[in-house]
Design a protein around this motif. Structure first.
Motif, PDB file in Angstrom:
ATOM      1  N   PRO A 185       0.823  -1.218   0.000  1.00  0.00           N
ATOM      2  CA  PRO A 185       0.000   0.000   0.000  1.00  0.00           C
ATOM      3  C   PRO A 185       0.855   1.265   0.000  1.00  0.00           C
ATOM      4  N   PHE A 186       2.114   1.116   0.333  1.00  0.00           N
ATOM      5  CA  PHE A 186       3.071   2.229   0.274  1.00  0.00           C
ATOM      6  C   PHE A 186       4.461   1.648   0.124  1.00  0.00           C
ATOM      7  N   ARG A 187       5.412   2.516  -0.151  1.00  0.00           N
ATOM      8  CA  ARG A 187       6.792   2.086  -0.305  1.00  0.00           C
ATOM      9  C   ARG A 187       7.695   3.090   0.407  1.00  0.00           C
ATOM     10  N   VAL A 188       8.960   2.752   0.512  1.00  0.00           N
ATOM     11  CA  VAL A 188       9.915   3.648   1.162  1.00  0.00           C
ATOM     12  C   VAL A 188       9.972   4.966   0.395  1.00  0.00           C
ATOM     13  N   GLY A 189       9.868   6.070   1.122  1.00  0.00           N
ATOM     14  CA  GLY A 189       9.883   7.396   0.505  1.00  0.00           C
ATOM     15  C   GLY A 189       8.515   8.020   0.369  1.00  0.00           C
ATOM     16  N   ASP A 190       7.456   7.239   0.551  1.00  0.00           N
ATOM     17  CA  ASP A 190       6.093   7.774   0.461  1.00  0.00           C
ATOM     18  C   ASP A 190       5.749   8.568   1.721  1.00  0.00           C
ATOM     19  N   TYR A 191       4.833   9.533   1.553  1.00  0.00           N
ATOM     20  CA  TYR A 191       4.272  10.251   2.701  1.00  0.00           C
ATOM     21  C   TYR A 191       2.901   9.649   2.950  1.00  0.00           C
ATOM     22  N   VAL A 192       2.724   9.064   4.139  1.00  0.00           N
ATOM     23  CA  VAL A 192       1.495   8.326   4.420  1.00  0.00           C
ATOM     24  C   VAL A 192       0.902   8.770   5.751  1.00  0.00           C
ATOM     25  N   ARG A 193      -0.361   8.430   5.918  1.00  0.00           N
ATOM     26  CA  ARG A 193      -1.044   8.599   7.203  1.00  0.00           C
ATOM     27  C   ARG A 193      -1.571   7.231   7.617  1.00  0.00           C
ATOM     28  N   ILE A 194      -1.129   6.762   8.779  1.00  0.00           N
ATOM     29  CA  ILE A 194      -1.558   5.470   9.324  1.00  0.00           C
ATOM     30  C   ILE A 194      -2.295   5.749  10.627  1.00  0.00           C
ATOM     31  N   GLY A 195      -3.613   5.665  10.577  1.00  0.00           N
ATOM     32  CA  GLY A 195      -4.396   6.033  11.752  1.00  0.00           C
ATOM     33  C   GLY A 195      -4.233   7.511  12.043  1.00  0.00           C
ATOM     34  N   THR A 196      -3.696   7.828  13.225  1.00  0.00           N
ATOM     35  CA  THR A 196      -3.455   9.215  13.622  1.00  0.00           C
ATOM     36  C   THR A 196      -2.022   9.645  13.358  1.00  0.00           C
ATOM     37  N   LEU A 197      -1.178   8.718  12.895  1.00  0.00           N
ATOM     38  CA  LEU A 197       0.223   9.029  12.624  1.00  0.00           C
ATOM     39  C   LEU A 197       0.417   9.328  11.150  1.00  0.00           C
ATOM     40  N   GLU A 198       1.315  10.238  10.852  1.00  0.00           N
ATOM     41  CA  GLU A 198       1.657  10.502   9.462  1.00  0.00           C
ATOM     42  C   GLU A 198       3.116  10.879   9.361  1.00  0.00           C
ATOM     43  N   GLY A 199       3.708  10.592   8.217  1.00  0.00           N
ATOM     44  CA  GLY A 199       5.107  10.905   8.006  1.00  0.00           C
ATOM     45  C   GLY A 199       5.642  10.187   6.781  1.00  0.00           C
ATOM     46  N   ILE A 200       6.949  10.257   6.616  1.00  0.00           N
ATOM     47  CA  ILE A 200       7.623   9.647   5.474  1.00  0.00           C
ATOM     48  C   ILE A 200       8.048   8.230   5.845  1.00  0.00           C
ATOM     49  N   VAL A 201       7.763   7.281   4.961  1.00  0.00           N
ATOM     50  CA  VAL A 201       8.139   5.888   5.201  1.00  0.00           C
ATOM     51  C   VAL A 201       9.654   5.743   5.002  1.00  0.00           C
ATOM     52  N   LEU A 202      10.339   5.349   6.073  1.00  0.00           N
ATOM     53  CA  LEU A 202      11.779   5.151   6.003  1.00  0.00           C
ATOM     54  C   LEU A 202      12.155   3.698   5.748  1.00  0.00           C
ATOM     55  N   GLU A 203      11.323   2.785   6.253  1.00  0.00           N
ATOM     56  CA  GLU A 203      11.678   1.365   6.159  1.00  0.00           C
ATOM     57  C   GLU A 203      10.423   0.521   6.376  1.00  0.00           C
ATOM     58  N   VAL A 204      10.340  -0.578   5.637  1.00  0.00           N
ATOM     59  CA  VAL A 204       9.243  -1.534   5.811  1.00  0.00           C
ATOM     60  C   VAL A 204       9.856  -2.910   6.026  1.00  0.00           C
ATOM     61  N   THR A 205       9.633  -3.505   7.203  1.00  0.00           N
ATOM     62  CA  THR A 205      10.133  -4.838   7.507  1.00  0.00           C
ATOM     63  C   THR A 205       8.958  -5.761   7.807  1.00  0.00           C
ATOM     64  N   LEU A 206       9.262  -7.013   8.153  1.00  0.00           N
ATOM     65  CA  LEU A 206       8.195  -7.949   8.501  1.00  0.00           C
ATOM     66  C   LEU A 206       7.535  -7.600   9.816  1.00  0.00           C
ATOM     67  N   ASN A 207       8.238  -6.862  10.668  1.00  0.00           N
ATOM     68  CA  ASN A 207       7.710  -6.548  11.995  1.00  0.00           C
ATOM     69  C   ASN A 207       7.137  -5.145  12.091  1.00  0.00           C
ATOM     70  N   TYR A 208       7.850  -4.169  11.569  1.00  0.00           N
ATOM     71  CA  TYR A 208       7.473  -2.772  11.769  1.00  0.00           C
ATOM     72  C   TYR A 208       7.592  -1.986  10.481  1.00  0.00           C
ATOM     73  N   THR A 209       6.853  -0.874  10.454  1.00  0.00           N
ATOM     74  CA  THR A 209       7.026   0.156   9.437  1.00  0.00           C
ATOM     75  C   THR A 209       7.565   1.395  10.144  1.00  0.00           C
ATOM     76  N   ARG A 210       8.704   1.886   9.690  1.00  0.00           N
ATOM     77  CA  ARG A 210       9.346   3.017  10.372  1.00  0.00           C
ATOM     78  C   ARG A 210       9.016   4.308   9.638  1.00  0.00           C
ATOM     79  N   LEU A 211       8.499   5.301  10.401  1.00  0.00           N
ATOM     80  CA  LEU A 211       8.081   6.585   9.840  1.00  0.00           C
ATOM     81  C   LEU A 211       8.942   7.713  10.379  1.00  0.00           C
ATOM     82  N   LEU A 212       9.196   8.707   9.527  1.00  0.00           N
ATOM     83  CA  LEU A 212       9.782   9.971   9.958  1.00  0.00           C
ATOM     84  C   LEU A 212       8.635  10.947  10.130  1.00  0.00           C
ATOM     85  N   LEU A 213       8.330  11.306  11.379  1.00  0.00           N
ATOM     86  CA  LEU A 213       7.183  12.154  11.680  1.00  0.00           C
ATOM     87  C   LEU A 213       7.483  13.612  11.342  1.00  0.00           C
ATOM     88  N   PRO A 214       6.448  14.461  11.260  1.00  0.00           N
ATOM     89  CA  PRO A 214       6.681  15.885  10.964  1.00  0.00           C
ATOM     90  C   PRO A 214       7.585  16.586  11.971  1.00  0.00           C
TER      91      PRO A 214
END
Length: 298
Positions: A127-156
């Motif tokens: 649904p997104f890839r590294v470098g995308d700006y996304v909103r997940i629930g109440t969180l939003e930011g730039i996707v830094l990494e997608v692993t099997l366990n976590y998605t890491r975001l850079l918040l505003p």
């Protein structure tokens, strides 16, 4: 009674070890070749999994959770096999013990396994890839990494947030990356980028590239609340002026429209378009601040 292959093999090992006083350990020593075979199969499985991940371009960290799960499965197979062939557990006792171990492992790792399954789905559905700006629930930011366990975001605020993939699946996900030609088609407009070309050949090549690939941009929307003391005409004059002032900071002129009202005032929704996700954290945030100040000063 005719002996089975395993009993015959243990008998041979016992006959060889009895002269040196190790006949009582024949069953434990006989199981070693089987354990070595399981270990070789485990190494081959792990290697094949890593190669598959590398071929599909999956980051190394993404496979760590799956490798851990494979390790658990092979450990369980080896443990149950040892109990079975050494007669330390048999029949119903072996089945009961296996069920008990399985239940214990399932309870201990249920959350982790659920996260792994969610991670596999996220990596497959993309649904997104590294470098995308996304909103997940109440969180939003730039996707830094997608692993099997976590998605890491850079918040505003430039903090880095680890979002469990189970939460990604349970939450509403908005990806602000879009193809600008699709967006313009939905709006009933034609996208014409203001760009100087050295020649008609360069222009033709660029248009061909655009038709085959399409330009991807980030369309971000946010709300500005206006108190009821302000008239709509006054607010529109303020917003029109600021949008024209900030026109060249974005891909196109920022737009706004009436969204809803509350008992305190009106809500206007703004749209800005940038080429890079990080621009939403810089020029995008600055524009929001200017808009907020413009309706609070007056």
């Amino acid at each position: 009674m005719q002996q089975g292959p395993w009993e015959s093999f243990v008998g041979i090992i016992r006959s060889l070890l009895t002269p040196i006083g190790l006949g009582g350990s024949a069953e434990f020593i006989a199981i070693l070749p089987f354990l070595i075979l399981i270990y070789i199969i485990y190494l081959a499985t792990v290697r094949a999994t890593k190669i598959s991940f590398r071929k599909v371009g999956m980051p190394r960290e993404a496979g760590a959770g799956l490798i851990f799960l494979i390790r658990l499965i092979f450990f369980g197979i080896a443990f149950v096999a040892v109990l079975a062939v050494t007669n330390l557990a048999f029949g119903q006792e072996l089945i009961a013990l296996s069920a008990l171990i399985g239940t214990a492992v399932g309870l201990a790792f249920s959350k982790s396994l659920s996260n792994l399954v969610s991670g596999i789905y996220v990596l497959a559905a993309r649904p997104f890839r590294v470098g995308d700006y996304v909103r997940i629930g109440t969180l939003e930011g730039i996707v830094l990494e997608v692993t099997l366990n976590y998605t890491r975001l850079l918040l505003p605020d430039y903090n880095r947030q680890y979002v469990p993939n189970t939460k990604v699946l349970e939450s509403e996900v908005t990806n602000f990356r879009i193809r600008i030609d699709d967006y313009m088609a939905n709006r009933g407009r034609e996208w014409i980028e203001e760009q100087d070309y050295e020649s008609r050949v360069s222009m033709a090549v660029e248009k061909l590239r655009y038709l085959t690939k399409g330009d991807e941009i980030f369309r971000y929307t946010f709300d500005i609340h206006v108190h009821r003391d302000h008239s709509i005409q006054e607010i529109r004059e303020i917003f029109d002026s600021l949008c024209k002032e900030w026109r060249f900071k974005f891909v196109q002129l920022p737009e706004y429209f009436y969204w809803s009202n509350t008992h305190l005032g009106l809500i206007f929704r703004f749209e800005i378009i940038v080429k890079e996700a990080k621009q939403l954290l810089t020029v995008g945030a600055d524009f929001q601040e200017v808009l907020a100040q413009s309706v609070t000063r007056r």
